[in-house]
Design a protein around this motif. Sequence first.
Motif, PDB file in Angstrom:
ATOM      1  N   GLY A  33       0.782  -1.218   0.000  1.00 37.29           N
ATOM      2  CA  GLY A  33       0.000   0.000   0.000  1.00 37.29           C
ATOM      3  C   GLY A  33       0.816   1.270   0.000  1.00 37.29           C
ATOM      4  N   LYS A  34       2.141   1.158   0.213  1.00 36.48           N
ATOM      5  CA  LYS A  34       2.996   2.336   0.251  1.00 36.48           C
ATOM      6  C   LYS A  34       3.869   2.451  -0.999  1.00 36.48           C
ATOM      7  N   ARG A  35       4.537   1.370  -1.331  1.00 40.93           N
ATOM      8  CA  ARG A  35       5.460   1.413  -2.464  1.00 40.93           C
ATOM      9  C   ARG A  35       5.110   0.365  -3.512  1.00 40.93           C
ATOM     10  N   ILE A  36       3.888  -0.103  -3.484  1.00 45.81           N
ATOM     11  CA  ILE A  36       3.385  -1.064  -4.465  1.00 45.81           C
ATOM     12  C   ILE A  36       2.449  -0.322  -5.402  1.00 45.81           C
ATOM     13  N   PHE A  37       2.788  -0.291  -6.687  1.00 44.77           N
ATOM     14  CA  PHE A  37       2.052   0.549  -7.627  1.00 44.77           C
ATOM     15  C   PHE A  37       1.321  -0.295  -8.672  1.00 44.77           C
ATOM     16  N   TYR A  38       0.335  -1.039  -8.206  1.00 47.91           N
ATOM     17  CA  TYR A  38      -0.544  -1.781  -9.099  1.00 47.91           C
ATOM     18  C   TYR A  38      -1.765  -2.204  -8.290  1.00 47.91           C
ATOM     19  N   TYR A  39      -2.782  -2.673  -8.996  1.00 51.14           N
ATOM     20  CA  TYR A  39      -4.006  -3.133  -8.361  1.00 51.14           C
ATOM     21  C   TYR A  39      -4.721  -4.060  -9.339  1.00 51.14           C
ATOM     22  N   PRO A  40      -5.391  -5.099  -8.844  1.00 51.77           N
ATOM     23  CA  PRO A  40      -5.495  -5.574  -7.467  1.00 51.77           C
ATOM     24  C   PRO A  40      -4.282  -6.409  -7.065  1.00 51.77           C
ATOM     25  N   MET A  41      -4.146  -6.661  -5.765  1.00 56.67           N
ATOM     26  CA  MET A  41      -3.068  -7.497  -5.252  1.00 56.67           C
ATOM     27  C   MET A  41      -3.568  -8.929  -5.088  1.00 56.67           C
ATOM     28  N   LYS A  42      -2.703  -9.895  -5.456  1.00 62.65           N
ATOM     29  CA  LYS A  42      -3.045 -11.310  -5.367  1.00 62.65           C
ATOM     30  C   LYS A  42      -1.921 -12.056  -4.658  1.00 62.65           C
ATOM     31  N   SER A  43      -2.256 -13.204  -4.094  1.00 63.49           N
ATOM     32  CA  SER A  43      -1.272 -13.971  -3.336  1.00 63.49           C
ATOM     33  C   SER A  43      -0.106 -14.445  -4.201  1.00 63.49           C
ATOM     34  N   SER A  44      -0.340 -14.625  -5.487  1.00 71.81           N
ATOM     35  CA  SER A  44       0.721 -15.118  -6.381  1.00 71.81           C
ATOM     36  C   SER A  44       1.618 -14.006  -6.913  1.00 71.81           C
ATOM     37  N   ASP A  45       1.355 -12.753  -6.545  1.00 72.16           N
ATOM     38  CA  ASP A  45       2.068 -11.619  -7.120  1.00 72.16           C
ATOM     39  C   ASP A  45       3.579 -11.669  -6.891  1.00 72.16           C
ATOM     40  N   ILE A  46       4.301 -11.074  -7.835  1.00 69.07           N
ATOM     41  CA  ILE A  46       5.705 -10.770  -7.619  1.00 69.07           C
ATOM     42  C   ILE A  46       5.766  -9.766  -6.470  1.00 69.07           C
ATOM     43  N   ARG A  47       6.681  -9.983  -5.530  1.00 69.99           N
ATOM     44  CA  ARG A  47       6.729  -9.138  -4.343  1.00 69.99           C
ATOM     45  C   ARG A  47       7.620  -7.910  -4.504  1.00 69.99           C
ATOM     46  N   TRP A  48       8.708  -8.023  -5.291  1.00 69.07           N
ATOM     47  CA  TRP A  48       9.626  -6.887  -5.423  1.00 69.07           C
ATOM     48  C   TRP A  48      10.533  -7.129  -6.623  1.00 69.07           C
ATOM     49  N   ASN A  49      11.392  -6.156  -6.899  1.00 69.73           N
ATOM     50  CA  ASN A  49      12.347  -6.271  -7.994  1.00 69.73           C
ATOM     51  C   ASN A  49      13.295  -7.458  -7.777  1.00 69.73           C
ATOM     52  N   PHE A  50      13.735  -8.036  -8.876  1.00 68.62           N
ATOM     53  CA  PHE A  50      14.726  -9.118  -8.892  1.00 68.62           C
ATOM     54  C   PHE A  50      14.213 -10.441  -8.350  1.00 68.62           C
ATOM     55  N   GLU A  51      12.906 -10.693  -8.450  1.00 66.08           N
ATOM     56  CA  GLU A  51      12.448 -12.074  -8.296  1.00 66.08           C
ATOM     57  C   GLU A  51      12.827 -12.833  -9.560  1.00 66.08           C
ATOM     58  N   LYS A  52      12.944 -14.144  -9.441  1.00 62.53           N
ATOM     59  CA  LYS A  52      13.464 -14.936 -10.552  1.00 62.53           C
ATOM     60  C   LYS A  52      12.661 -16.215 -10.741  1.00 62.53           C
ATOM     61  N   PHE A  53      12.531 -16.614 -12.016  1.00 59.81           N
ATOM     62  CA  PHE A  53      11.938 -17.894 -12.370  1.00 59.81           C
ATOM     63  C   PHE A  53      12.982 -18.698 -13.148  1.00 59.81           C
ATOM     64  N   LEU A  54      13.251 -19.901 -12.688  1.00 62.69           N
ATOM     65  CA  LEU A  54      14.174 -20.789 -13.392  1.00 62.69           C
ATOM     66  C   LEU A  54      13.360 -21.691 -14.311  1.00 62.69           C
ATOM     67  N   ILE A  55      13.706 -21.683 -15.588  1.00 60.77           N
ATOM     68  CA  ILE A  55      12.941 -22.381 -16.630  1.00 60.77           C
ATOM     69  C   ILE A  55      13.775 -23.550 -17.155  1.00 60.77           C
ATOM     70  N   ASN A  56      13.151 -24.728 -17.274  1.00 66.70           N
ATOM     71  CA  ASN A  56      13.906 -25.897 -17.734  1.00 66.70           C
ATOM     72  C   ASN A  56      13.988 -25.965 -19.261  1.00 66.70           C
ATOM     73  N   GLY A  57      14.606 -27.011 -19.763  1.00 68.97           N
ATOM     74  CA  GLY A  57      14.838 -27.146 -21.192  1.00 68.97           C
ATOM     75  C   GLY A  57      13.594 -27.392 -22.011  1.00 68.97           C
ATOM     76  N   GLN A  58      12.455 -27.613 -21.342  1.00 63.87           N
ATOM     77  CA  GLN A  58      11.168 -27.760 -22.028  1.00 63.87           C
ATOM     78  C   GLN A  58      10.351 -26.464 -21.974  1.00 63.87           C
ATOM     79  N   GLY A  59      10.956 -25.408 -21.442  1.00 62.85           N
ATOM     80  CA  GLY A  59      10.282 -24.117 -21.401  1.00 62.85           C
ATOM     81  C   GLY A  59       9.300 -23.961 -20.251  1.00 62.85           C
ATOM     82  N   LYS A  60       9.408 -24.819 -19.234  1.00 65.79           N
ATOM     83  CA  LYS A  60       8.470 -24.764 -18.114  1.00 65.79           C
ATOM     84  C   LYS A  60       9.183 -24.287 -16.847  1.00 65.79           C
ATOM     85  N   PRO A  61       8.509 -23.456 -16.049  1.00 64.93           N
ATOM     86  CA  PRO A  61       9.123 -22.988 -14.807  1.00 64.93           C
ATOM     87  C   PRO A  61       9.234 -24.123 -13.798  1.00 64.93           C
TER      88      PRO A  61
END
Length: 255
Positions: A203-231
């Motif tokens: 609510g202070k430094r989060i600039f989007y709406y609506p918020m969901k439990s699956s949301d990215i929380r901050w800068n530099f989160e990462k997803f590792l993707i395998n050789g089949q293109g799946k996270p």
Amino acid sequence: MLRALLPLLAACTSTLVSGERTKVCCFQSNESNKSVYDYSPYDIHGENKVNLSDYRGQILLIVNVAGFQEPGNNSTEILNHLKYVRPGQGFQPNFPLLKKLEVNGENEHPLYTYLKHFLNALNRDYKNFSVIGVPCNQFGLQEPGKNSTEILNHLKYVRPGQGFQPNFPLLKKLDVNGENEHPLYTYLKSFCPSPREDFYEAGKRIFYYPMKSSDIRWNFEKFLINGQGKPVIRYVTYAPLEEITKDIEQLLDEL
């Protein structure tokens, strides 16, 4: 089947930082046909599409990045930002500027470590692997660059500075959460829950709406993707670098 899953389950044994998980396993099944190869976001210049299917068979690390963090730490960063980024075009103030009153201290800035020593190093040192950088301005408004010139000049002249240039592809700035989130991130988050339950300064430094439990929380989160293109793994911002490197090497060994 269980034997094949054991290495992945072991990789998802998370390091605890301040009592919190640093990563979680994603749960997309091998029978699902969905993958990152279905998406073609624009490149940093907004001119050409980056077909993620071109990375088929490679391991990917998709990272939402931001270059500003806090204002410049010293006169060089501040004046170079004015000269090259905003307003840019060689601008030099004709009025006095006082010395900034607060500085970060002697420790290297985390962004410098991530960009110059980690993300570039990963992209340089590993074959069949690529980092994909995704500029985003939804957390603390820390990526306000209007276009590729502002974003790249900030990296080159301000922070990290010293002529830094990312050696990995950067996408056009996009939303990773909220009403206008890019479909690539809708897909990634649908199979990868957040390792964190709470939000940074909600609510202070989060600039989007609506918020969901699956949301990215901050800068530099990462997803590792395998050789089949799946996270397969999702990391929080502060996940230990050695932990990420170990997981990348394990997936590369399985190619």
